[in-house]
Design an enzyme around this catalytic site. Structure first.
Site, PDB file in Angstrom:
ATOM      1  N   LYS A 112      48.714 -36.762  69.907  1.00 47.73           N
ATOM      2  CA  LYS A 112      49.499 -36.581  71.138  1.00 47.73           C
ATOM      3  C   LYS A 112      48.817 -35.578  72.072  1.00 47.73           C
ATOM      4  O   LYS A 112      48.898 -35.725  73.289  1.00 47.73           O
ATOM      5  CB  LYS A 112      50.938 -36.138  70.826  1.00 47.73           C
ATOM      6  N   LYS A 193      47.719 -47.931  66.892  1.00 48.73           N
ATOM      7  CA  LYS A 193      48.988 -48.583  66.577  1.00 48.73           C
ATOM      8  C   LYS A 193      49.723 -48.933  67.871  1.00 48.73           C
ATOM      9  O   LYS A 193      49.507 -48.290  68.897  1.00 48.73           O
ATOM     10  CB  LYS A 193      49.857 -47.700  65.671  1.00 48.73           C
ATOM     11  N   LYS A 196      55.238 -47.176  72.141  1.00 51.33           N
ATOM     12  CA  LYS A 196      56.018 -47.254  73.385  1.00 51.33           C
ATOM     13  C   LYS A 196      55.283 -46.569  74.512  1.00 51.33           C
ATOM     14  O   LYS A 196      55.320 -46.993  75.656  1.00 51.33           O
ATOM     15  CB  LYS A 196      57.339 -46.503  73.205  1.00 51.33           C
TER      16      LYS A 196
HETATM   17  P1  ATP Z   1      55.994 -43.080  71.048  1.00 54.05           P
HETATM   18  O1  ATP Z   1      54.717 -43.675  71.554  1.00 54.05           O
HETATM   19  O2  ATP Z   1      56.865 -42.531  72.125  1.00 54.05           O
HETATM   20  O3  ATP Z   1      55.789 -42.090  69.924  1.00 54.05           O
HETATM   21  P2  ATP Z   1      56.555 -45.136  69.114  1.00 54.05           P
HETATM   22  O4  ATP Z   1      56.333 -46.539  69.487  1.00 54.05           O
HETATM   23  O5  ATP Z   1      55.539 -44.471  68.247  1.00 54.05           O
HETATM   24  O6  ATP Z   1      56.832 -44.306  70.445  1.00 54.05           O
HETATM   25  P3  ATP Z   1      58.716 -43.843  67.678  1.00 54.05           P
HETATM   26  O7  ATP Z   1      60.039 -43.649  68.334  1.00 54.05           O
HETATM   27  O8  ATP Z   1      57.786 -42.689  67.605  1.00 54.05           O
HETATM   28  O9  ATP Z   1      57.989 -45.084  68.396  1.00 54.05           O
HETATM   29  O10 ATP Z   1      58.935 -44.394  66.213  1.00 54.05           O
HETATM   30  C1  ATP Z   1      60.129 -45.068  65.797  1.00 54.05           C
HETATM   31  C2  ATP Z   1      59.886 -45.734  64.449  1.00 54.05           C
HETATM   32  O11 ATP Z   1      59.026 -46.874  64.623  1.00 54.05           O
HETATM   33  C3  ATP Z   1      59.177 -44.831  63.433  1.00 54.05           C
HETATM   34  O12 ATP Z   1      59.724 -45.084  62.154  1.00 54.05           O
HETATM   35  C4  ATP Z   1      57.746 -45.273  63.502  1.00 54.05           C
HETATM   36  O13 ATP Z   1      57.034 -45.016  62.302  1.00 54.05           O
HETATM   37  C5  ATP Z   1      57.912 -46.770  63.729  1.00 54.05           C
HETATM   38  N1  ATP Z   1      56.735 -47.330  64.405  1.00 54.05           N
HETATM   39  C6  ATP Z   1      56.279 -46.949  65.631  1.00 54.05           C
HETATM   40  N2  ATP Z   1      55.201 -47.671  65.968  1.00 54.05           N
HETATM   41  C7  ATP Z   1      54.964 -48.526  64.932  1.00 54.05           C
HETATM   42  C8  ATP Z   1      53.972 -49.533  64.685  1.00 54.05           C
HETATM   43  N3  ATP Z   1      53.037 -49.786  65.564  1.00 54.05           N
HETATM   44  N4  ATP Z   1      54.038 -50.218  63.526  1.00 54.05           N
HETATM   45  C9  ATP Z   1      55.013 -49.974  62.606  1.00 54.05           C
HETATM   46  N5  ATP Z   1      55.976 -49.025  62.776  1.00 54.05           N
HETATM   47  C10 ATP Z   1      55.953 -48.312  63.917  1.00 54.05           C
HETATM   48 MG    MG Z   2      55.745 -42.343  67.807  1.00 54.94          MG
END
Ligand code: ATP
Ligand code: MG
Length: 326
Positions: A112, A193, A196
């Site tokens: 981050k 990965k 969002k």
């Molecule tokens: P941000 O980029 O804001 O961190 P994010 O997409 O990583 O958003 P989070 O809110 O951080 O989403 O994570 C919510 C849940 O989704 C967590 O359990 C995280 O491990 C899971 N997750 C996030 N991205 C992935 C992915 N690409 N594949 C599988 N699980 C995921």
């Molecule tokens: Mg995340």
């Protein structure tokens, strides 16, 4: 006695296939026979850049996504993290027993700060401490998460161990629960990965229309020609097809890949249609729910009340053990 499950999703944008496959799919399984608490973790959401005018809608959107995906408020507690301020109280106590050096080594922190070099704040560093409090305040035994969160769960167990060792057994050991697709990769960069916060072109949102899904997949990275071996980009598309697609489509394309006759444009088209079909009921439910914001707010406020009651009990015990009572 039913075990307690906790998990949270940041209010940082719309939910995508990674969130669904890595987290929500497990939530739906677990809510059948566990005491589940699922949160929109908005205090985590403000550790990366955000717009104060948009955050309210982002919180509501995550709540809508949870409900449309099938989180049942009759069975599970659904709440907003900032409505349960005791998380912060526990987090402060944990921060007083957590070495800074261990937090600086956490991979998500390093990622981050690379992503937002002008936004390196204390909240981002202590993210795993707040996450430990989120989980342990409910004495949760199981935390369904994607693979990226594993270092945070490890940290949670370290903090629990340190607290128990110093003040007496209070918190259980926590188990991470990974799903079959614990790491779905970005459409534009298979080394990262799906996230969002990496921009809407890099992911497929659960609420994307069939047309948008088609357009996004059309631009997704794939192999050029076939070498017999699958690159990470192709593997990712096959994983999506295996989990969300029709069984016969997965078998057909796998056979074509083996023979070297695969056409990626066709794979993407079929995958887009299958994903759109899979989430058709989700889109309908989400549309219905977004017309009922009062119902969603009522669910969240009732959820917060139930969560506060549990959190209050744990904090009482914690303050007594630490000696913070007269
Ligand atoms: P941000 O980029 O804001 O961190 P994010 O997409 O990583 O958003 P989070 O809110 O951080 O989403 O994570 C919510 C849940 O989704 C967590 O359990 C995280 O491990 C899971 N997750 C996030 N991205 C992935 C992915 N690409 N594949 C599988 N699980 C995921
Ligand atoms: Mg995340």
């Amino acid at each position: 006695m039913k075990q307690t499950v906790f998990s949270g999703i940041r209010s940082s944008g719309e939910l995508h296939l990674g969130n669904y496959i890595g987290a929500i799919k497990s939530f739906l399984e677990l809510q059948k026979d566990h005491n589940c608490i699922f949160m929109v973790v908005d205090y985590h959401g403000i550790t990366t850049p955000f717009n104060p005018k948009e955050i309210k809608q982002s919180i509501l959107n995550v709540a809508l996504d949870y409900l449309a995906a099938g989180i049942n408020p009759e069975k599970s507690i659904l709440a907003i993290q900032s409505d349960v301020p005791k998380h912060l109280e526990l987090s402060w106590i944990f921060s007083a027993i957590t070495p800074v050096a261990t937090l600086q080594r956490i991979p998500t922190f390093k990622e981050k700060i690379k992503q937002h070099p002008d936004y390196v704040n204390l909240g981002l560093l202590s993210y795993p401490v707040l996450m430990a409090a989120d989980i342990l305040i409910y004495k949760a035994a199981i935390v369904p998460v994607g693979e990226d969160q594993l270092p945070h769960i490890e940290m949670t167990n370290e903090i629990a161990k340190r607290f128990n060792g110093r003040f007496g057994k209070t918190f259980p050991n926590v188990k991470a629960k990974l799903s079959d697709g614990a790491k779905i990769m970005s459409l534009s960069d298979p080394a990262k990965k799906m996230s969002k916060s990496h921009g809407h072109k890099t992911y497929i949102a659960l609420n994307d229309s069939p047309q948008i899904i088609k357009e996004k997949l059309k631009k997704a990275v794939t192999d050029i020609g076939t070498t017999g071996k699958m690159t990470p980009a192709t593997k990712n598309l096959f994983l999506l097809l295996e989990i969300l697609g029709k069984k016969e489509h997965y078998q057909e394309f796998l056979a074509e890949h083996r023979k070297g006759t695969i056409k990626y444009s066709k794979l993407k088209k079929v995958l887009a249609e299958d994903i759109a079909d899979y989430f058709a009921p989700f889109r309908t439910r989400r549309k219905e729910l977004s017309a009922r914001p009062d119902y969603v707010k009522k669910v969240l406020s009732e959820g917060a009340e139930k969560a506060r009651a549990i959190a209050r009990e744990t904090m009482k015990e914690v303050k007594e053990k630490v000696g913070l009572v007269l």
